[in-house]
Design a protein around this motif. Sequence first.
Motif, PDB file in Angstrom:
ATOM      1  N   TYR A   1      13.785   2.022  -5.287  1.00 37.36           N
ATOM      2  CA  TYR A   1      12.529   2.132  -4.547  1.00 37.36           C
ATOM      3  C   TYR A   1      11.904   3.481  -4.838  1.00 37.36           C
ATOM      4  CZ  TYR A   1      14.768   5.238  -1.152  1.00 37.36           C
ATOM      5  OH  TYR A   1      15.410   6.292  -0.552  1.00 37.36           O
TER       6      TYR A   1
ATOM      7  N   LEU B   1       5.334  -1.830   0.499  1.00 39.04           N
ATOM      8  CA  LEU B   1       4.618  -2.653  -0.470  1.00 39.04           C
ATOM      9  C   LEU B   1       5.627  -3.537  -1.211  1.00 39.04           C
ATOM     10  CD1 LEU B   1       2.333   0.161  -1.922  1.00 39.04           C
ATOM     11  CD2 LEU B   1       1.836  -1.400  -0.035  1.00 39.04           C
TER      12      LEU B   1
ATOM     13  N   HIS C   1       6.177  -6.350  -4.163  1.00 42.36           N
ATOM     14  CA  HIS C   1       5.577  -6.836  -5.410  1.00 42.36           C
ATOM     15  C   HIS C   1       5.684  -8.348  -5.578  1.00 42.36           C
ATOM     16  CE1 HIS C   1       9.388  -7.612  -7.469  1.00 42.36           C
ATOM     17  NE2 HIS C   1       9.838  -6.480  -6.943  1.00 42.36           N
TER      18      HIS C   1
ATOM     19  N   TRP D   1       7.885  -2.290  -8.525  1.00 37.16           N
ATOM     20  CA  TRP D   1       7.212  -1.286  -7.702  1.00 37.16           C
ATOM     21  C   TRP D   1       6.062  -0.635  -8.466  1.00 37.16           C
ATOM     22  CZ3 TRP D   1       6.420   3.878  -8.466  1.00 37.16           C
ATOM     23  CH2 TRP D   1       7.032   4.426  -9.599  1.00 37.16           C
ATOM     24  N   ARG D   2       6.139  -0.629  -9.795  1.00 39.20           N
ATOM     25  CA  ARG D   2       5.197   0.142 -10.613  1.00 39.20           C
ATOM     26  C   ARG D   2       3.738  -0.282 -10.454  1.00 39.20           C
ATOM     27  NH1 ARG D   2       9.884  -0.169 -13.296  1.00 39.20           N
ATOM     28  NH2 ARG D   2      10.741   1.777 -14.091  1.00 39.20           N
ATOM     29  N   TYR D   3       3.484  -1.568 -10.210  1.00 44.20           N
ATOM     30  CA  TYR D   3       2.078  -1.917 -10.121  1.00 44.20           C
ATOM     31  C   TYR D   3       1.447  -1.496  -8.795  1.00 44.20           C
ATOM     32  CZ  TYR D   3       2.701  -6.670  -7.973  1.00 44.20           C
ATOM     33  OH  TYR D   3       2.963  -7.746  -7.173  1.00 44.20           O
ATOM     34  N   TRP D   4       2.247  -0.924  -7.907  1.00 42.37           N
ATOM     35  CA  TRP D   4       1.718  -0.386  -6.661  1.00 42.37           C
ATOM     36  C   TRP D   4       1.341   1.095  -6.775  1.00 42.37           C
ATOM     37  CZ3 TRP D   4       0.150  -3.716  -3.309  1.00 42.37           C
ATOM     38  CH2 TRP D   4       0.841  -4.909  -3.065  1.00 42.37           C
TER      39      TRP D   4
ATOM     40  N   ALA E   1      -2.140   2.135  -5.433  1.00 40.49           N
ATOM     41  CA  ALA E   1      -2.201   1.924  -3.981  1.00 40.49           C
ATOM     42  C   ALA E   1      -1.354   2.960  -3.249  1.00 40.49           C
ATOM     43  CB  ALA E   1      -1.734   0.512  -3.633  1.00 40.49           C
ATOM     44  N   MET E   2      -0.182   3.267  -3.797  1.00 37.97           N
ATOM     45  CA  MET E   2       0.685   4.270  -3.176  1.00 37.97           C
ATOM     46  C   MET E   2      -0.004   5.628  -3.128  1.00 37.97           C
ATOM     47  SD  MET E   2       4.466   3.413  -4.662  1.00 37.97           S
ATOM     48  CE  MET E   2       5.340   4.495  -3.517  1.00 37.97           C
TER      49      MET E   2
ATOM     50  N   VAL F   1       4.625   5.675   2.311  1.00 36.95           N
ATOM     51  CA  VAL F   1       4.531   4.418   1.581  1.00 36.95           C
ATOM     52  C   VAL F   1       5.778   4.195   0.732  1.00 36.95           C
ATOM     53  CG1 VAL F   1       3.116   3.033   0.030  1.00 36.95           C
ATOM     54  CG2 VAL F   1       2.037   4.782   1.446  1.00 36.95           C
TER      55      VAL F   1
ATOM     56  N   ALA G   1       7.752   1.437  -1.920  1.00 38.83           N
ATOM     57  CA  ALA G   1       7.657   0.278  -2.801  1.00 38.83           C
ATOM     58  C   ALA G   1       9.043   0.065  -3.391  1.00 38.83           C
ATOM     59  CB  ALA G   1       6.628   0.509  -3.903  1.00 38.83           C
TER      60      ALA G   1
ATOM     61  N   HIS H   1       2.282  -9.122  -2.199  1.00 42.08           N
ATOM     62  CA  HIS H   1       1.501  -9.861  -3.174  1.00 42.08           C
ATOM     63  C   HIS H   1       2.377 -10.965  -3.758  1.00 42.08           C
ATOM     64  CE1 HIS H   1       0.254 -10.462  -7.460  1.00 42.08           C
ATOM     65  NE2 HIS H   1      -0.836 -10.808  -6.814  1.00 42.08           N
TER      66      HIS H   1
END
Length: 125
Positions: A13, A24, A26, A32-35, A38-39, A48, A50, A92
């Motif tokens: 995480y 968040l 995924h 986690w990387r595509y957040w 947003a983070m 936050v 992820a 998501h």
Amino acid sequence: MSAITIENDLVHYEVLGRGRPVILLHGWLGSWRYWIPAMQQLSMKYRVYALDFWGFGDSGRDARRYDIASQVLLLDQFMEKLGIAKAALVGHDLGAAVATRYAVTHPDRVPRLMVVCPPLFLDGS
């Protein structure tokens, strides 16, 4: 890289910011990387998190844990291990299914819930 051990396996995480917790979650084929964008925005006001679900990113890979119920249990154990009593959840796709199931089974621990592109079927697990 941050990691904890749950069920004798690694759970990866990342965490940014201070304030009330937001987790968040995924989607399918994500991590986690595509957040990251947003983070960066949310961390100005919130703490936050992820995480990578079982079988994704840098978390443990055991096909017996890939079902929704196991991912919900992972989220519960993640929150317990990090001492997060309550958290807003943002999910998501697969993460939306996990967040919704968790919120239904633990309504006292999820003050806010946001789901994006939830699956439109019930898988029975």
